[in-house]
Write an enzyme that holds these catalytic residues in place. Structure first.
Site, PDB file in Angstrom:
ATOM      1  N   MET A   1      10.522  61.475  94.577  1.00 60.21           N
ATOM      2  CA  MET A   1      11.623  61.203  93.317  1.00 60.21           C
ATOM      3  C   MET A   1      10.866  60.248  92.174  1.00 60.21           C
ATOM      4  SD  MET A   1      13.890  59.547  91.522  1.00 60.21           S
ATOM      5  CE  MET A   1      14.150  57.838  91.939  1.00 60.21           C
ATOM      6  N   PRO A   2      10.739  60.647  91.373  1.00 64.61           N
ATOM      7  CA  PRO A   2      10.602  61.954  90.470  1.00 64.61           C
ATOM      8  C   PRO A   2       9.315  62.455  90.700  1.00 64.61           C
ATOM      9  CG  PRO A   2      10.519  60.079  88.893  1.00 64.61           C
ATOM     10  CD  PRO A   2      10.608  59.576  90.139  1.00 64.61           C
ATOM     11  N   HIS A   3       9.319  63.845  90.589  1.00 73.82           N
ATOM     12  CA  HIS A   3       8.244  64.723  90.460  1.00 73.82           C
ATOM     13  C   HIS A   3       7.936  65.375  88.929  1.00 73.82           C
ATOM     14  CE1 HIS A   3       4.751  67.514  91.573  1.00 73.82           C
ATOM     15  NE2 HIS A   3       5.704  68.227  91.162  1.00 73.82           N
TER      16      HIS A   3
END
Length: 77
Positions: A1-3
Site C-alpha cells: 500500500m500504495p501501488h
C-alpha cells in the site's frame, strides 16, 4: 500500500523510468508520511495506437471521479 501504476508510451530509457519511480516513491513518502518499503511503483508501456482502447476506455473515462490530475488531452476516439 500504495501501488502506483504509470502508463506511458514506449521508448523511454530504463534510467528515466527508474528515476521517475524513485521520484514518485519519494513524493508519496513526503506527502503521505509512510515508509518507502510499503510503496510499489509500476511502469506499463502502452503503444500510441493502443492508448485509446487500453487506457482512455479502461482507466480514464470510466474512472473520472478518481482522477486528481487530468492531462486534458485524453479524448475518446
Amino acid at each position: 500500500m500504495p501501488h502506483i501504476i504509470v502508463k506511458l508510451y514506449p521508448g523511454r530509457p530504463e534510467e528515466a523510468k527508474r528515476a521517475l519511480a524513485d521520484k514518485i516513491n519519494q513524493a508519496v513518502i513526503d506527502v503521505l508520511k509512510i515508509p518507502g518499503e510499503v510503496i510499489s511503483v509500476a511502469i506499463e508501456e502502452v503503444a500510441k495506437e493502443a492508448w485509446n482502447e487500453q487506457v482512455n476506455k479502461v482507466d480514464i473515462f470510466p474512472k473520472q471521479s478518481t482522477i486528481y490530475k487530468h492531462s486534458g488531452s485524453s479524448k475518446l476516439v
